[in-house]
Design a protein around this motif. Structure first.
Motif, PDB file in Angstrom:
ATOM      1  N   VAL A   1       4.704  -1.574  -8.175  1.00  0.00           N
ATOM      2  CA  VAL A   1       3.801  -2.438  -8.303  1.00  0.00           C
ATOM      3  C   VAL A   1       3.758  -3.680  -7.370  1.00  0.00           C
ATOM      4  O   VAL A   1       2.936  -3.835  -6.652  1.00  0.00           O
ATOM      5  CB  VAL A   1       3.605  -2.992  -9.828  1.00  0.00           C
ATOM      6  CG1 VAL A   1       2.313  -3.792  -9.851  1.00  0.00           C
ATOM      7  CG2 VAL A   1       3.606  -1.861 -10.809  1.00  0.00           C
ATOM      8  N   GLU A   2       4.953  -4.301  -7.220  1.00  0.00           N
ATOM      9  CA  GLU A   2       5.012  -5.604  -6.391  1.00  0.00           C
ATOM     10  C   GLU A   2       5.250  -5.186  -4.929  1.00  0.00           C
ATOM     11  O   GLU A   2       4.745  -5.866  -4.199  1.00  0.00           O
ATOM     12  CB  GLU A   2       6.271  -6.135  -6.869  1.00  0.00           C
ATOM     13  CG  GLU A   2       6.202  -6.683  -8.298  1.00  0.00           C
ATOM     14  CD  GLU A   2       7.549  -7.522  -8.764  1.00  0.00           C
ATOM     15  OE1 GLU A   2       8.563  -7.464  -7.953  1.00  0.00           O
ATOM     16  OE2 GLU A   2       7.757  -7.703  -9.744  1.00  0.00           O
ATOM     17  N   GLU A   3       5.550  -3.882  -4.666  1.00  0.00           N
ATOM     18  CA  GLU A   3       5.819  -3.602  -3.052  1.00  0.00           C
ATOM     19  C   GLU A   3       5.248  -2.060  -3.147  1.00  0.00           C
ATOM     20  O   GLU A   3       5.942  -1.204  -2.800  1.00  0.00           O
ATOM     21  CB  GLU A   3       7.159  -3.504  -2.709  1.00  0.00           C
ATOM     22  CG  GLU A   3       8.013  -4.916  -3.043  1.00  0.00           C
ATOM     23  CD  GLU A   3       9.348  -4.590  -2.846  1.00  0.00           C
ATOM     24  OE1 GLU A   3       9.933  -5.086  -1.548  1.00  0.00           O
ATOM     25  OE2 GLU A   3      10.356  -4.415  -3.477  1.00  0.00           O
TER      26      GLU A   3
ATOM     27  N   VAL B   1       1.110   1.915  -0.475  1.00  0.00           N
ATOM     28  CA  VAL B   1       0.197   1.959   0.231  1.00  0.00           C
ATOM     29  C   VAL B   1       0.650   0.601   1.442  1.00  0.00           C
ATOM     30  O   VAL B   1       0.295   0.830   2.639  1.00  0.00           O
ATOM     31  CB  VAL B   1      -1.174   1.452  -0.129  1.00  0.00           C
ATOM     32  CG1 VAL B   1      -1.699   2.684  -0.950  1.00  0.00           C
ATOM     33  CG2 VAL B   1      -1.118   0.324  -1.145  1.00  0.00           C
ATOM     34  N   ARG B   2       1.257  -0.466   0.841  1.00  0.00           N
ATOM     35  CA  ARG B   2       1.670  -1.631   1.592  1.00  0.00           C
ATOM     36  C   ARG B   2       2.809  -0.887   2.707  1.00  0.00           C
ATOM     37  O   ARG B   2       2.946  -1.419   3.950  1.00  0.00           O
ATOM     38  CB  ARG B   2       2.044  -2.611   0.800  1.00  0.00           C
ATOM     39  CG  ARG B   2       2.524  -4.017   1.837  1.00  0.00           C
ATOM     40  CD  ARG B   2       2.691  -5.176   1.017  1.00  0.00           C
ATOM     41  NE  ARG B   2       2.114  -5.268  -0.204  1.00  0.00           N
ATOM     42  CZ  ARG B   2       2.518  -6.098  -1.366  1.00  0.00           C
ATOM     43  NH1 ARG B   2       3.652  -6.400  -1.460  1.00  0.00           N
ATOM     44  NH2 ARG B   2       1.689  -6.197  -2.251  1.00  0.00           N
ATOM     45  N   TRP B   3       3.533  -0.250   2.155  1.00  0.00           N
ATOM     46  CA  TRP B   3       4.886   0.205   2.992  1.00  0.00           C
ATOM     47  C   TRP B   3       4.273   1.277   4.145  1.00  0.00           C
ATOM     48  O   TRP B   3       4.822   0.873   5.265  1.00  0.00           O
ATOM     49  CB  TRP B   3       5.866   1.028   2.007  1.00  0.00           C
ATOM     50  CG  TRP B   3       7.080   1.234   2.583  1.00  0.00           C
ATOM     51  CD1 TRP B   3       8.231   0.424   2.818  1.00  0.00           C
ATOM     52  CD2 TRP B   3       7.582   2.444   3.378  1.00  0.00           C
ATOM     53  NE1 TRP B   3       9.417   0.976   3.570  1.00  0.00           N
ATOM     54  CE2 TRP B   3       9.045   2.384   3.819  1.00  0.00           C
ATOM     55  CE3 TRP B   3       6.835   3.587   3.691  1.00  0.00           C
ATOM     56  CZ2 TRP B   3       9.639   3.286   4.510  1.00  0.00           C
ATOM     57  CZ3 TRP B   3       7.581   4.345   4.469  1.00  0.00           C
ATOM     58  CH2 TRP B   3       8.856   4.519   4.901  1.00  0.00           C
ATOM     59  N   ILE B   4       3.420   2.044   3.691  1.00  0.00           N
ATOM     60  CA  ILE B   4       2.851   2.879   4.822  1.00  0.00           C
ATOM     61  C   ILE B   4       2.198   1.869   5.894  1.00  0.00           C
ATOM     62  O   ILE B   4       2.261   2.091   6.859  1.00  0.00           O
ATOM     63  CB  ILE B   4       1.851   3.874   4.176  1.00  0.00           C
ATOM     64  CG1 ILE B   4       2.634   4.772   3.119  1.00  0.00           C
ATOM     65  CG2 ILE B   4       0.838   4.642   5.074  1.00  0.00           C
ATOM     66  CD1 ILE B   4       1.455   5.572   2.294  1.00  0.00           C
TER      67      ILE B   4
ATOM     68  N   GLY C   1       9.283  -1.344 -13.159  1.00  0.00           N
ATOM     69  CA  GLY C   1      10.322  -2.074 -13.585  1.00  0.00           C
ATOM     70  C   GLY C   1      11.303  -1.488 -14.421  1.00  0.00           C
ATOM     71  O   GLY C   1      12.349  -1.951 -14.948  1.00  0.00           O
ATOM     72  N   ARG C   2      10.998  -0.350 -14.971  1.00  0.00           N
ATOM     73  CA  ARG C   2      11.910   0.344 -16.147  1.00  0.00           C
ATOM     74  C   ARG C   2      13.032   0.947 -15.354  1.00  0.00           C
ATOM     75  O   ARG C   2      14.139   1.177 -15.936  1.00  0.00           O
ATOM     76  CB  ARG C   2      11.170   1.625 -16.828  1.00  0.00           C
ATOM     77  CG  ARG C   2       9.929   1.094 -17.649  1.00  0.00           C
ATOM     78  CD  ARG C   2       9.023   2.400 -18.069  1.00  0.00           C
ATOM     79  NE  ARG C   2       8.363   2.982 -16.908  1.00  0.00           N
ATOM     80  CZ  ARG C   2       7.976   4.177 -17.324  1.00  0.00           C
ATOM     81  NH1 ARG C   2       7.846   4.889 -18.376  1.00  0.00           N
ATOM     82  NH2 ARG C   2       7.332   4.712 -16.067  1.00  0.00           N
ATOM     83  N   TYR C   3      13.064   1.089 -14.076  1.00  0.00           N
ATOM     84  CA  TYR C   3      14.158   2.066 -13.342  1.00  0.00           C
ATOM     85  C   TYR C   3      14.700   1.087 -12.505  1.00  0.00           C
ATOM     86  O   TYR C   3      15.423   1.885 -11.659  1.00  0.00           O
ATOM     87  CB  TYR C   3      13.521   3.327 -12.957  1.00  0.00           C
ATOM     88  CG  TYR C   3      12.827   4.197 -14.023  1.00  0.00           C
ATOM     89  CD1 TYR C   3      13.642   4.570 -15.111  1.00  0.00           C
ATOM     90  CD2 TYR C   3      11.508   4.372 -13.998  1.00  0.00           C
ATOM     91  CE1 TYR C   3      13.069   5.528 -16.120  1.00  0.00           C
ATOM     92  CE2 TYR C   3      10.998   5.171 -15.119  1.00  0.00           C
ATOM     93  CZ  TYR C   3      11.799   5.690 -16.009  1.00  0.00           C
ATOM     94  OH  TYR C   3      11.275   6.533 -17.103  1.00  0.00           O
TER      95      TYR C   3
END
Length: 602
Positions: free
Chosen positions: A100-102, A105-108, A79-81
């Motif tokens: 964190v939200e996406e 591992v989920r994208w893979i 979230g900082r970036y």
């Protein structure tokens, strides 16, 4: 290595560099590659040759990961970036995702084709991270495969060489304990392991009482070490870094070996069926794989230097007090200059940042900044980890708030302090938000708590006043700080996730904040040290508390007194009286006069 203000990020280079990497992956029969923002040591600061993520994408933040497949790519940031990544990166090439939200591992799982080979450099990922990526690749029907050489390095034609800065002994008057005694303590804590593998350079710096210069802002000697249960230690390091003085210092407690010898040393441990302690959260997967292949038994556990390093001894605490006194005078000179100069106009973020650095340099003791100064005027102050560049530089204007988060490295201590000041007269909303942040700051500073209390149990004290107004902030309230080492040090922290009990001697920041996107940011940060608290009459348990180390005025022009309790007003007045008494000696007359008014009783 002090601060620079150029930003070499060029989003237009992303497409061409991604193509070069994809061509190399195809040549090797690979379908994708993981590019973390890390080196072999998994630290926050990395040397130029390890800035692979930045070279590929343009993103210069301190945490992130890119995944490049043959037909698509994504970059993961926290979230900082979220704002910064869109200005530095070609988002048509690298789709931004929230770490964190996406998560990666989920994208893979969603994007890796069946049968695909997703590659990774085992030196650049921890044991824990590799396990997560492996499971995700298999869930997608693909495989995760290590590479012997990094394909990105193969296409980075002007990659800088690895650093070779000389290491220096850290004097006993600063360290407070000989390296030989530290090694005895660490060896005695191994609990059944024959040796511990140290991969974090700050642990090595602490254990051997050495400092280095391989990365900016933190005096780290990039190296690896083995500490054996019998007290013997081995340091694996580029021998160009070890001069006669350092060799004489190390020779009493450690065997210095070339970096290339480490593989053979791990193989020997395996051949002798030794048990080796590794920290899965920080140890490179390559090391774990090598030990297991050689026949060693790997015992997973926390880096054995982490907790003793965090609990500072008397010399280290005395040193950091001296560092904060010195630093406080420099910061007060800056705040006095700012208070008289900024309202007239002509000051911008870079000018202010350079002026503060100059005041610190005037001490004659400054070794480096402890991080790039966050110098944020108006809307830029709302970007939590804003880094000013020539392209983003903004003037300090009347009616705006100016947030400056900065720190210094001195031989006797590391500092980190944030002040938010009004340029001209703040409005009612700014005063309200500032005072709510101040109330949270005081809530932490005055906390009393029993042994065993963790940072997560204190975190709400910093947020309560903001919560009552329907407000909050998204970063942690406090992080650990080293002793002439990393400005971000574990394991202690004050946050919603801070699970480690706070112990006497731990230094930690106290930095609640509030950020209104597009308008302003507020943060008030002091460093604290955990101490035994005075006995409470009628109390049944001993308590711990905090001593505030930072000495610098808090902008009273931003304080809405009616929101403060009597006790909070008393704390603020007492803190300012202490600041005035400590800093006034050795200040010039003009600054001393300014400080007297800035720390007036309210």
């Amino acid at each position: 290595m002090f601060q620079t203000y150029d930003d070499t990020a060029n989003p237009a280079l992303g497409a061409e560099r991604a193509k070069r990497l994809r061509d190399e992956l195809k040549r090797r029969g690979l379908d994708g590659f993981l590019i973390p923002r890390s080196d072999e040591h998994q630290g926050e600061y990395v040397p130029p040759h390890a800035e692979r993520l930045r070279w590929l994408t343009g993103f210069s933040g301190s945490a992130g990961l890119a995944i490049v497949l043959l037909d698509k790519a994504a970059i993961f940031i926290d979230g900082r970036y979220t704002l910064q990544v869109r200005t530095q990166t070609d988002i048509a090439v690298f789709e931004p995702k929230h770490l964190v939200e996406e998560p990666p591992v989920r994208w893979i799982e969603d994007n890796l084709p069946k049968g695909a080979k997703l590659a990774y450099d085992p030196w650049l990922h921890t044991i824990d991270a590799v396990a997560r990526y492996k499971a995700a690749a298999e869930k997608a029907g693909g495989t995760l495969v290590p590479v012997e050489s990094n394909p990105l390095d193969a296409v980075w034609s002007d990659q800088p060489p690895p650093p070779a800065a000389a290491i220096k002994p850290h004097a006993l008057k600063y360290a407070g304990e000989p390296a030989s005694e530290k090694l005895k303590r660490v060896s005695a804590s191994l609990e059944g392991a024959d040796a511990a593998m140290l991969t974090m350079p700050d642990s090595i710096a602490w254990a051997f009482n050495i400092r280095g210069g391989d990365v900016g802002h933190t005096p780290l000697p990039l190296s690896f070490a083995l500490i054996h249960a019998d007290g013997h230690a081995e340091l694996f390091i580029d021998e160009r870094k070890v001069d006669d003085e350092a060799r004489a210092h190390l020779g009493n407690v450690v065997s210095v070996r070339p970096r290339e010898d480490m593989a053979a040393a791990l193989d020997e441990l395996g051949a002798n069926k030794k048990t080796v302690l590794v920290d899965p959260a920080t140890c490179a997967s390559w090391i774990n794989d090598r030990l297991l292949a050689a026949g060693a038994k790997v015992k997973r556990g926390v880096d054995p230097c982490e907790l003793p390093k965090a609990c500072k001894n008397t010399a280290e605490i005395d040193g950091t007090r001296a560092a904060h006194l010195r630093d406080g005078r420099a910061l007060t000179r800056f705040l006095a200059w700012l208070g008289t100069t900024a309202p007239k106009g002509g000051i911008d973020e870079i000018t202010a940042s350079k002026k503060l650095e100059a005041f610190r340099a005037d001490t004659g003791e400054l070794k480096d900044l402890s991080f790039d100064t966050i110098s944020g005027a108006g809307p830029n102050g709302a970007i939590v980890h804003y880094r000013v560049t020539q392209g983003t530089n903004q003037p300090l204007q009347p009616g705006e708030l100016f947030l400056v988060d900065s720190g210094a490295q001195y031989l006797d201590g590391t500092t980190d302090v944030t002040r938010t000041v009004a340029i001209g007269k703040p409005d009612a909303e700014q005063r309200d938000r500032f005072t709510r942040v101040l109330k949270g700051h005081i809530g932490i500073a005055t906390a009393r708590f029993p042994d065993g209390t963790s940072g997560s149990q204190l975190d709400a004290l910093a947020r309560m006043s903001l919560w009552k107004a329907g407000l909050d902030y998204d970063h942690g309230t406090g992080h650990g700080v080293g002793s002439y080492l990393s400005v971000h040090e574990g394991p202690q922290r004050i946050s919603k996730l801070g699970s480690v009990p706070l112990k006497p001697g731990m230094i930690i920041s106290n930095e609640p904040g509030y950020y209104k996107t597009g308008a302003y940011g507020i943060r008030i940060e002091n460093l604290l040290v955990v101490t035994p608290a005075a006995l409470v009459e009628g109390g049944e348990r001993p308590m711990l508390g905090f001593e505030t180390l930072t000495l610098a005025p808090i902008d009273l022009n931003c304080v809405e007194k009616s929101l403060l309790t009597v006790e909070e007003i008393e704390w603020l007045n007492a803190y300012h009286a202490r600041v005035r008494e400590a800093l006034t000696p050795n200040l010039d007359a003009e600054t001393a006069t300014w400080l007297k008014d800035a720390t007036r009783t309210i």
